[in-house]
Design an enzyme around this catalytic site. Sequence first.
Site, PDB file in Angstrom:
ATOM      1  N   LEU A 123       0.844  -1.192   0.000  1.00 17.48           N
ATOM      2  CA  LEU A 123       0.000   0.000   0.000  1.00 17.48           C
ATOM      3  C   LEU A 123       0.884   1.247   0.000  1.00 17.48           C
ATOM      4  O   LEU A 123       0.707   2.154  -0.819  1.00 17.48           O
ATOM      5  CB  LEU A 123      -0.883  -0.044   1.259  1.00 17.48           C
ATOM      6  CG  LEU A 123      -1.820   1.120   1.540  1.00 17.48           C
ATOM      7  CD1 LEU A 123      -2.885   1.233   0.460  1.00 17.48           C
ATOM      8  CD2 LEU A 123      -2.508   0.922   2.902  1.00 17.48           C
ATOM      9  N   GLU A 125       3.823   4.173  -0.140  1.00 17.11           N
ATOM     10  CA  GLU A 125       4.779   4.705  -1.116  1.00 17.11           C
ATOM     11  C   GLU A 125       5.672   5.700  -0.381  1.00 17.11           C
ATOM     12  O   GLU A 125       5.344   6.122   0.731  1.00 17.11           O
ATOM     13  CB  GLU A 125       4.033   5.405  -2.259  1.00 17.11           C
ATOM     14  CG  GLU A 125       3.234   4.427  -3.092  1.00 17.11           C
ATOM     15  CD  GLU A 125       2.553   5.082  -4.291  1.00 17.11           C
ATOM     16  OE1 GLU A 125       2.767   6.301  -4.517  1.00 17.11           O
ATOM     17  OE2 GLU A 125       1.821   4.363  -4.987  1.00 17.11           O
ATOM     18  N   PRO A 126       6.758   6.107  -1.031  1.00 18.70           N
ATOM     19  CA  PRO A 126       7.623   7.073  -0.358  1.00 18.70           C
ATOM     20  C   PRO A 126       6.847   8.307   0.121  1.00 18.70           C
ATOM     21  O   PRO A 126       7.098   8.810   1.223  1.00 18.70           O
ATOM     22  CB  PRO A 126       8.643   7.432  -1.443  1.00 18.70           C
ATOM     23  CG  PRO A 126       8.714   6.218  -2.315  1.00 18.70           C
ATOM     24  CD  PRO A 126       7.326   5.643  -2.306  1.00 18.70           C
ATOM     25  N   TRP A 154       8.391   0.305   1.435  1.00 22.42           N
ATOM     26  CA  TRP A 154       8.131  -0.475   2.651  1.00 22.42           C
ATOM     27  C   TRP A 154       7.418  -1.788   2.393  1.00 22.42           C
ATOM     28  O   TRP A 154       6.543  -2.166   3.144  1.00 22.42           O
ATOM     29  CB  TRP A 154       7.264   0.341   3.632  1.00 22.42           C
ATOM     30  CG  TRP A 154       7.739   1.696   3.938  1.00 22.42           C
ATOM     31  CD1 TRP A 154       7.141   2.867   3.592  1.00 22.42           C
ATOM     32  CD2 TRP A 154       8.912   2.052   4.679  1.00 22.42           C
ATOM     33  NE1 TRP A 154       7.870   3.932   4.053  1.00 22.42           N
ATOM     34  CE2 TRP A 154       8.960   3.452   4.729  1.00 22.42           C
ATOM     35  CE3 TRP A 154       9.921   1.305   5.296  1.00 22.42           C
ATOM     36  CZ2 TRP A 154       9.983   4.139   5.374  1.00 22.42           C
ATOM     37  CZ3 TRP A 154      10.943   1.986   5.935  1.00 22.42           C
ATOM     38  CH2 TRP A 154      10.951   3.383   5.970  1.00 22.42           C
ATOM     39  N   ARG A 265      19.830 -13.003  39.481  1.00 25.54           N
ATOM     40  CA  ARG A 265      20.860 -12.017  39.789  1.00 25.54           C
ATOM     41  C   ARG A 265      20.760 -11.580  41.247  1.00 25.54           C
ATOM     42  O   ARG A 265      19.685 -11.192  41.699  1.00 25.54           O
ATOM     43  CB  ARG A 265      20.659 -10.809  38.871  1.00 25.54           C
ATOM     44  CG  ARG A 265      21.568  -9.646  39.144  1.00 25.54           C
ATOM     45  CD  ARG A 265      22.965  -9.932  38.684  1.00 25.54           C
ATOM     46  NE  ARG A 265      23.824  -8.766  38.842  1.00 25.54           N
ATOM     47  CZ  ARG A 265      25.139  -8.822  38.710  1.00 25.54           C
ATOM     48  NH1 ARG A 265      25.740  -9.966  38.421  1.00 25.54           N
ATOM     49  NH2 ARG A 265      25.859  -7.738  38.863  1.00 25.54           N
ATOM     50  N   GLN A 276      12.538  -3.926  46.305  1.00 23.65           N
ATOM     51  CA  GLN A 276      11.215  -3.392  45.971  1.00 23.65           C
ATOM     52  C   GLN A 276      11.206  -2.664  44.620  1.00 23.65           C
ATOM     53  O   GLN A 276      10.216  -2.721  43.882  1.00 23.65           O
ATOM     54  CB  GLN A 276      10.755  -2.461  47.083  1.00 23.65           C
ATOM     55  CG  GLN A 276       9.253  -2.325  47.111  1.00 23.65           C
ATOM     56  CD  GLN A 276       8.802  -1.471  48.267  1.00 23.65           C
ATOM     57  OE1 GLN A 276       9.285  -0.343  48.435  1.00 23.65           O
ATOM     58  NE2 GLN A 276       7.889  -1.984  49.059  1.00 23.65           N
ATOM     59  N   GLY A 336      20.178  -4.737  33.680  1.00 19.69           N
ATOM     60  CA  GLY A 336      21.386  -3.927  33.837  1.00 19.69           C
ATOM     61  C   GLY A 336      22.243  -4.029  32.585  1.00 19.69           C
ATOM     62  O   GLY A 336      21.719  -4.150  31.468  1.00 19.69           O
ATOM     63  N   GLU A 360       1.330  -0.425  10.306  1.00 16.08           N
ATOM     64  CA  GLU A 360      -0.127  -0.694  10.280  1.00 16.08           C
ATOM     65  C   GLU A 360      -0.919   0.501  10.812  1.00 16.08           C
ATOM     66  O   GLU A 360      -1.921   0.345  11.499  1.00 16.08           O
ATOM     67  CB  GLU A 360      -0.421  -1.919  11.149  1.00 16.08           C
ATOM     68  CG  GLU A 360      -1.388  -2.888  10.524  1.00 16.08           C
ATOM     69  CD  GLU A 360      -0.719  -3.731   9.453  1.00 16.08           C
ATOM     70  OE1 GLU A 360      -1.359  -3.890   8.430  1.00 16.08           O
ATOM     71  OE2 GLU A 360       0.424  -4.187   9.622  1.00 16.08           O
TER      72      GLU A 360
END
Lengths: 385, 258
Positions: A123, A125-126, A154, A265, A276, A336, A360
């Site tokens: 669908l 285009e640039p 795309w 970890r 917490q 981390g 989309e």
Amino acid sequence: MTTDADVRAEIIDTVRRFVAREVIPHASELEHQDRFPTAMVEQMRELGLFGVTIPEEYGGLGLDLLTYIGVIEELAYGWMSLTGVVNTHTMAATLIIHHGTEAQRQRWLPIMASGERRGALSLSEPDAGTDTRNISCRAQRDGDEYVINGTKAWVTNGETAGIVALAARSEEGISAFIVEKEPGPQFEGISVAKREGKLGYKGVETVQMAYTDHHIPAGNLIGEAGRGLPQILSVLELGRINIAARAVGVTRAAFDAGLAYAQQRTTMGKPIAEHQAIQLKLADMATRLEASRLLTRNAAERKMAGLRCDVEAGMAKLFASETALEVSMDAMRIHGGVGYTTDLPVERYYRDAPLMVIGEGTNEIQRIVIARGLLARALEQGTAS
Amino acid sequence: MNVVVCVKQIPDPVAPGALDPGTNTLNRSGKLIMDDSDNYGVEMALQLAGGEGDEVTLVSMAPGGETSGLRTGLAMGAAKAILISDEALAGSDALGTAKVLAAAIARANPDLIVMATESTDGYTGTLPVQVAELMGLPSVTFAKAISIEGSTIKVERQTEAGFDEVVCPMPAVVTVTAGVVEPRYPSFKGIMAAKSKPVENLTVADLGLDASQVGSAGSGQEITDVSESEARGSGEIVVDEGDGAQRVVAFLEQLKVI
Ligand SMILES: Cc1cc2nc3c(=O)[nH]c(=O)nc-3n(C[C@H](O)[C@H](O)[C@H](O)COP(=O)(O)OP(=O)(O)OC[C@H]3O[C@@H](n4cnc5c(N)ncnc54)[C@H](O)[C@@H]3O)c2cc1C
């Protein structure tokens, strides 16, 4: 039609096992090399993944949308790019199911259902992404043919697809066509002008396709000439539910990774899951994951029931994609430093998530769709003051 | 050719399992799935019985009329299944189970019976040979390859040193090891078709067995106690200070693997 609950559960479970064994161990390596997952796609074909929603009379499986989104979520859990191979294919098939003639369905759906031919949906285009009315690719009628000229942007699966659902401007306005081609960078008047380098969503190609005097039979027009845009946009509703399901899969993968790492970890003498600060993150991540899943399910159920679901599909896509972005970032924070390395898939989730915010229909547009839908419903119900 | 595959339906290993405190046996009250080690048996059977008129039948003994695991095997391509489910079977030991399976298998009149070497939830590894003995059939264990030659089978039997070649008349019981074949994933179409494949439900009485021979009543074994398995110790981290290679070699020597 609703799929038997046991069958649905068994299918989703099979995909989960397939993903655990065949996808997860290899996904990051293929992704880092931006290599097309040929072997995985072949196995997906054997499973029947390309015919999930195509009716049985056309060689598909005729499974319901809840089964489909379950399958998509599982694939995305392993590697989001795999869902890209299936999604545009399914949308192209849906366009043919809803707007094609009986002869067109007989001709294309069986080869699509078996995965012999995979589909793309072209669908954008640039200069026509959100602004679809700006489409300039031309389809000039010439006897019993159309001659296509222009550049489409795309196009996910553009190179590997054998069937492209194309939006191009004919005399009557924007029309939808089926372009049959051989997979590859060049076929008759079609050439892949550029392969986009992408932040994520790698492995599956997204390309610019140039059409130069490419002839297709006039019989490849889908539905009414000039009605291509509403036809394709109606399929995009399914597309949004797809995207939401993908986002749920990526979110779940990121959350699971965060939850597992938080228990492994240790810092200051205890697992970080007992701090917490980490618990607050886990709670928020899980809550948003659950909300994404329920919104997606709700949109799918409404669509299955034949109810209007523009607002619901938009909400699911909007919320689930933003959630994927946030939760993949949170998963990285929980990890981390190692979360930032290419040793673990968390960085991939983080790079894959933004596509779902943009593709989309961008989330800005999603909000506009939701608001317009709400206002239209309010008017219909006479609640406007 | 008719091939029977014995399929065990077990609690999903992903979910934490629990023992019934009364009987010290595994709690099997939830949803059961096909034991992963039976994937190989089913695949092997499907490959051997892939010709015209060939048929694969699954046989399973499971509580609560459970068919979920059988459906997986049917979805892979087996034609039908026999399920033996009976409250009288609770607490069966290996021999009791073998009696039930042998009686059920006999009904299918197979040319070949394929079983896994051992199951993954709770196992003794003796069931296949007990079944063979009860049926008066030869048995070949640890098959890593099977081929059919007329009315005999040729089996490559895995040993510590390599493999033996065993030729054996059919019918026979063969146990397969994991990795003999690459099990297929059931296709979506197969999953849909499995829903309507026949599953014959049998009780102990249907098999002509006496309830006193099976279940806890007929069990010659009793689990008197269970204890936690030893927790796995954490590994040793070796920091390479230029002597990494030597230390790895020393470690392997200590294990007597080199
Ligand atoms: C990896 C990838 C794969 C894709 N695959 C496909 C495919 O297979 N097939 C296909 O057809 N397309 C595909 N697309 C295209 C995609 O749908 C578009 O990129 C998307 O619709 C946005 O269009 P655009 O890029 O032109 O952005 P623009 O339309 O230029 O938007 C730029 C910004 O302006 C905002 N904006 C634009 N208009 C408005 C407005 N009216 N009101 C408020 N805000 C506005 C947008 O939300 C966005 O923030 C793909 C894109 C990507 C990145």
